[in-house]
Design an enzyme around this catalytic site. Structure first.
Site, short mmCIF file in Angstrom:
data_model
loop_
_atom_site.label_atom_id
_atom_site.label_comp_id
_atom_site.label_asym_id
_atom_site.label_seq_id
_atom_site.Cartn_x
_atom_site.Cartn_y
_atom_site.Cartn_z
CG ASP A 1 0.79 1.70 5.18
OD1 ASP A 1 -0.15 1.11 4.61
OD2 ASP A 1 0.63 2.66 5.95
CG ASP B 1 -0.72 6.02 2.31
OD1 ASP B 1 -1.91 5.91 2.03
OD2 ASP B 1 -0.17 5.43 3.27
CG HIS C 1 -6.64 6.96 1.57
ND1 HIS C 1 -6.38 6.22 0.44
CD2 HIS C 1 -5.68 6.62 2.46
CE1 HIS C 1 -5.33 5.46 0.64
NE2 HIS C 1 -4.88 5.68 1.88
CG HIS D 1 -1.82 1.20 1.28
ND1 HIS D 1 -2.76 1.46 0.32
CD2 HIS D 1 -1.91 2.21 2.19
CE1 HIS D 1 -3.39 2.58 0.62
NE2 HIS D 1 -2.89 3.05 1.76
CG ASP E 1 -5.43 3.37 4.37
OD1 ASP E 1 -5.86 3.04 5.49
OD2 ASP E 1 -4.44 4.11 4.24
#
Length: 1158
Positions: free
Chosen positions: A405, A155, A555, A153, A267
């Site tokens: 993450d 971000d 997000h 994941h 998420d």
């Protein structure tokens, strides 16, 4: 993004874990359907029956579907393998609107909330669940099929900026991914964020690119979602969601040739049915979600309803159905994905070696490298978790994510995971007695196998409605807000965190939409090489603007939950794009008005935006028009981005009171002058003046007005009359205004429709009265919560909010023929009040404005005096709403909200991207429209409160590592309406279905969220020189029906516009048919002239332009097969004839080509 731990761990580490047990329910066995009496007949006539049946089936298929098309894959336009085609025919009602039948479903989220007790019981190892057990024979007839799905994941901004993350981690992850996957064809992986993939693609070698494409083609690597980011679903507007998905999906298709059909959203902090709808209309088949309230997860898991068909609340015909997998446990990290016992699952995160980058397992039981000595014990322990997790679902196909993450950052880490798991899989698969098969997989592997199993075995519960899309699963409607992850910690704070940038987000949205529209009009109407050069030359900056808007939908972007310097990066990107877009629009109006064509692409514009921002975190200010005698006139050009002609009272700022206004026909226009005000109790007058007049601007067109000194003998703007409280200490009355003192404690302003009553002592609204109509108590209250437990994500007040206004303060009324205003700078406990506010009424025949109340709050929650404070405005009305209200989801649909005593105050707060209203049993409705995302609640009967800003010094334990103290000066604007229903509402409490806005309410929201764009000339023409070029531009043959909204009108690929043949249909129009409540006044208050009851024909849409080669496409512009979007084939035939036939609530996209008719 964000996860948590109690011990300061990066993620997920409750020492006993997180998440009821009774015996798990057994899988439903397949039922035999053949009767013995038929067997002999069947086998005796087997070949004859088979031949007849085959011929009949062939003819039916041929007649229904035509000649079969070749089988396709992800890499081409595909027909859906799973869809039941449904064509929704509009049903005409006596109200003139199409009726929307309610969806018939097995589960609604309202039913879940009503049923769940929210006791937060400790479930043991699965803290938010129960002790899961199984009998052992559940897999005797259908073995357990486990798909372990490796993922990372990433971000695009959180603790670091997107570029910092790329340099530090993501580029290494993608490099490792290509290398590790190429070593063994059994290895699988999924990837979500196109913002990172596109960035890596620019750096990757040709060999890496070829390897990546091959991995995708052979099914080892699946792109899931494929949006630019994994967008937030609470604050993001549906325009921006479509944009970010389209930007990512189109780049992916153009670059790699892959079209996603499975969504992966692990998420976002809660989930909206709007996302499910948009994905369905983009051709997606399946969704995966994670962050829903832990009590809802527990309830759904208990009844084996974690996999379901998500259906829109208005959809009676199942055309919006999409299959959803909800993950059952606390987190998407490895300790919380293999099964219900995280202390065991953590032992199978082989990246948590001692000395690795990652924290050790907090349960003090660490991973062991797999070898021949321990493989049996380790494999059986892991399989036990898989079996327990499987009992929470209906099928024997199990999904187990393997990641976290920014994982797989090194070759060593990747090899540790892949090699150890492969040894475990080999053991499980080589022992048939285990009745299990485990392997690496993608989402597509999982969903395809699950669907095949569900087709073979009937998993439906008795009496279940289910779906024609896929049997065996319940149907569900509703949303998943507000999210709580543990111990009644509700994530309602992020609805409001960093509200300044939430507002900038929406400004960028509407400016991008206007620019897209103007570019499409330029390329359609101008037909000159200079216009093409301008558009093509700007295409790089247009792409950057699309991507900067898309990036902020992440997000941790629009949510306001990133580190300060990351917020600065987002803000700077948006600011840069705003300036670029305004420059293009400034040049575009020159070409569309025929003022100039030469050197448009590389010479400065003659116009500049009337509203300007000096830097990324500054409030916009009005460009001051200098109006002095002998200086000529100042052209002001307005662009109307709406699809209907617009009558509106407009405003510019001037430096002189001696001013007049002319329209484009050189006729005098009545105008009003009022003083410009500011948030400064010792000096509320700036010395400048606001000039108001009523303007009329064509649909999607341009109109010019002229501001000057004594033009053609026109009467000067009429100065407003000023009134101020006798207790106010104002400066001397400014010229040229007259001033009076208010000696009473109550004051009023009014227009021809309504009257507002104010409490002079506190400067607050008290009542809204309609002339010859109802009167409503609307007691305005400005209050604060003290919230030492709140953070960027969480809202945790220590009690109720308390009012901050005291008697005294500044109170000023400005009254004129076009606008009346009450300005209040309240007295508070602080020397400098954190808020001042204006309330305005407008006069203007045929305007929407005169029927709404405009509230503007100037907020300055700055400095340590306001630490751990959250500022709200509360409207305390006499409407008996029974604490039930309605708030919008993504600006697209409404959701019913109810305040529950069994959950804390913060759990009764909900997202409000653009609208909230409450309604009484007598049908009276109080609505608040917003131009930015905020949080809303109705904590007592008749109350509606909206949070404006929050300043918090503590981290809330969700991984960010800081509070929210970078507040900016900001203005929040609401448009408030009161409406009376023609009939009473029998029971507000029982219905789970949302009410819809009225047509008038839709118009109010559109005017607020899609404002006029004003541009002023940099140089003033001479007094004697009237402009020779056209002063208006009207591209539409007629205004569109007022329940039909143009979501976007664009050229998707302007850079390739000249290279694309016109046969490619280079223009795209996206339309939304709004649904409206027919109980309210249909046309009068909305100034509506026609509705979309009858088909709209695109061929007749434009003045002087022919529309050619129309075809319906999916919302991500990648599919043309109607069945992929959820429609029957006739939908495409109707579109090819140019007809737009839409049911209420639908969003449809069309491609076409434009050519001049002359």
């Amino acid at each position: 993004m964000a996860f948590s731990s109690y011990n300061g761990n990066r993620r997920g580490g409750w020492v006993q874990s997180i998440l009821p047990s009774s015996n798990s329910k057994s899988k439903i066995p397949r039922k035999g359907r053949k009767r013995a009496a038929l067997k002999e007949f069947f086998f005796a006539n087997f070949f004859a029956i088979g031949l007849v049946f085959s011929l009949f089936f062939f003819l039916v298929v041929l007649l229904r579907f035509g000649v079969p098309k070749p089988i396709t894959s992800h890499f081409k336009s595909r027909a859906s393998r799973y869809r039941k085609s449904v064509y929704r025919k509009p049903i005409l009602t006596g109200h003139g609107n199409y009726s929307l039948m309610a969806a018939n479903v097995d589960i609604t989220t309202k039913d879940l909330y009503d049923r769940i007790e929210f006791l937060d019981l400790d479930g043991g190892a699965w803290k938010q669940g129960w002790k899961v057990t199984y009998r052992g024979n559940e897999w005797d007839s259908e073995k357990l099929k486990v798909f372990v799905v490796p993922h990372s994941h990433n971000d695009p901004g959180w603790k670091y900026t997107v570029e910092e993350y790329y340099d530090r981690q993501t580029r290494h992850i993608l490099n490792v991914l290509v290398e590790a996957m190429s070593k063994d064809s059994r290895r699988k992986f999924i990837w979500e964020e196109m913002s990172y993939l596109e960035r890596w693609w620019r750096d990757a070698t040709d060999v890496q690119k070829e390897s990546f494409i091959n991995l995708v083609k052979n099914g080892q690597l699946e792109i899931v979602g494929g949006g630019w980011v994994m967008n937030d679903e609470a604050n993001s507007h549906y325009f921006a969601i479509i944009e970010q998905m389209t930007e990512g999906n189109m780049w992916l298709n153009d670059t790699i040739g892959f079209v996603p059909k499975n969504s992966w959203a692990i998420d976002p902090f809660g989930y909206s049915p709007t996302m499910a709808y948009l994905l369905r209309r983009m051709g997606f088949d399946n969704m995966l979600i994670q962050r829903t309230h832990y009590e809802l997860k527990k309830e759904l898991a208990w009844h084996k309803n974690l996999e379901y068909i998500w259906r829109q609340s208005w959809d009676a015909e199942e055309s919006t159905d999409i299959f959803v997998h909800m993950m059952p446990f606390y987190s998407y990290d490895i300790p919380h994905t293999c099964g219900p016992e995280p202390a065991i699952c953590c032992q199978f995160d082989f990246a948590r070696w001692r000395g690795s980058l990652y924290e050790l397992c907090p349960w003090e039981q660490h991973p062991q490298e797999i070898n021949q000595e321990n493989v049996q014990e380790r494999a059986l322990k892991l399989l036990d978790q898989y079996r327990k997790k499987s009992t929470l679902y209906r099928t024997n196909t199990l999904l187990v994510p393997l990641g976290d993450d920014f994982r797989y950052v090194s070759v060593d880490e990747a090899e540790a995971q892949f090699k150890n798991y492969q040894l475990l899989f080999d053991y499980i698969n080589s022992n048939p007695s285990l009745n299990a098969e485990a392997k690496f997989g993608t989402l597509e592997d999982y969903f395809q196998t699950l669907r095949e199993e569900a087709d073979r075995i009937n998993y439906s519960f008795p009496g279940e409605i289910g779906s024609g899309l896929l049997g065996g699963f319940p149907s569900l409607s509703g949303d998943f807000f507000t999210y709580a992850d543990r111990q009644q910690d509700y994530w309602s704070g992020y609805y409001v965190s960093r509200p300044f940038f939430k507002a900038v987000d929406r400004v960028l949205e509407q400016t991008l939409r206007a620019t897209e529209m103007m570019m499409a009009l330029l390329l359609g109407f101008c037909q000159r090489s200079q216009c093409e050069k301008l558009s093509v030359g700007f295409s790089y900056k247009l792409t950057a603007a699309r991507r900067n808007l898309a990036l902020f939908q992440h997000h941790d972007g629009v949510t306001g939950t990133a580190k300060d310097h990351v917020v600065m990066d987002y803000g700077t990107r948006m600011h840069t794009s705003l300036l670029d877009l305004q420059i293009f629009m400034s040049k575009g109006i020159e070409a569309l008005l025929g003022i100039r064509y030469d050197k448009l692409d590389h010479s400065p514009s003659q116009f500049e935006p009337e509203l300007v921002r000096s830097k990324y975190d500054a409030q916009p200010v009005h460009k001051v028009i200098s109006v002095k005698e002998g200086r000529g006139y100042q052209p002001v050009v307005f662009f109307n981005p709406l699809e209907q002609t617009r009558e509106e009272v407009v405003m510019v700022v001037v430096d002189s009171p001696d001013v007049t206004v002319l329209d484009s026909n050189w006729s005098c226009v009545p105008s009003q002058l009022s003083p410009e005000l500011q948030h400064d109790k010792s000096k509320i007058f700036t010395g400048k003046h606001r000039l108001h007049w009523k303007a009329s601007v064509p649909a999607m067109g341009l109109e010019t007005y002229f501001v000057g000194n004594g033009l053609l003998g026109c009467e000067k703007a009429m100065p407003a009359k000023l009134k101020f409280s006798s207790k106010s200490s104002l400066a001397p009355c400014p010229t040229p205004y007259s001033c009076l003192k208010i000696e009473t404690d109550v004051a009023e302003i009014e227009n021809r429709h309504q009257k507002l009553t104010f409490d002079v002592r506190h400067g607050l609204l008290q009542r809204i009265s309609f002339k010859n109509g109802p009167q409503n108590v609307v007691n305005e209250e400005i209050s604060m919560y003290h919230s030492p437990g709140s953070g960027a994500y969480l809202f945790k007040p220590s009690g109720d909010a308390w009012p901050i206004t005291e008697e005294g303060g500044q109170f000023l009324i400005s009254e004129g023929p076009l606008m009346q205003e009450v300005f209040s700078y309240p007295k508070t406990a602080w020397e400098k009040a954190p808020i001042s506010h204006s309330t305005r009424l407008y006069n203007g025949e045929n305007t929407i404005q005169e029927l709404a109340v405009e509230k503007e709050y100037h907020v300055e929650l700055l400095g340590p005096d306001f630490d751990d404070r959250e500022l709200i405005v509360r409207y305390k009305t006499d409407i008996d709403n029974k604490r039930i209200f309605y708030s919008d989801l993504n600006g697209f649909q409404m959701s019913r909200r109810e305040t529950y005593d069994k959950i804390p105050l913060q759990g009764n707060y909900y997202p409000m991207p653009s609208l909230a209203f409450m309604q009484g049993s007598n049908g009276q409705r109080f609505s608040v429209h917003s131009r930015q995302s905020l949080g809303v609640a109705s904590l007592k009967d008749g109350w509606l409160e909206i949070m404006l800003d929050r300043r918090l010094i503590r981290d809330d334990g969700r991984g960010l590592g800081q509070g929210v103290t970078d507040n900016r000066v900001m203005n929040v604007v609401f448009h408030i309406t009161l409406e009376a229903n023609i009939s009473s509402i029998s029971n507000l409490v029982s219905s789970s279905l949302p009410f819809q806005p009225s047509l008038f309410s839709h118009s109010v929201g559109a005017h607020l969220n899609y404002p006029l764009h004003a541009f002023i000339a940099k140089k003033q023409p001479e007094v004697s020189a009237q402009p020779a070029s056209p002063k208006s531009f009207s591209p539409l043959a007629a205004s569109l029906p007022c329940d039909l909204h143009v979501v976007n009108f664009k050229v998707p690929k302007p850079l390739k516009f000249l290279q694309q043949p016109p046969e490619d249909s280079r223009f795209v129009l996206i339309l939304h048919r709004r649904h409206w409540d027919p109980s309210y006044c249909r046309k009068g208050r909305s100034q509506c002239k026609n509705l979309a009851n009858d088909p709209v024909n695109l061929f007749n849409m434009f003045n002087g332009l022919a529309v050619l080669k129309t075809k319906a496409v999916s919302l991500n512009l990648l599919h043309e097969d109607p069945e992929v979007m959820g429609y029957m084939e006739q939908f495409g035939d109707i579109a090819r004839e140019g007809n737009v036939v839409m049911s209420p609530m639908e969003i449809q996209a069309y491609r076409f080509e434009l050519r001049p008719t002359q």
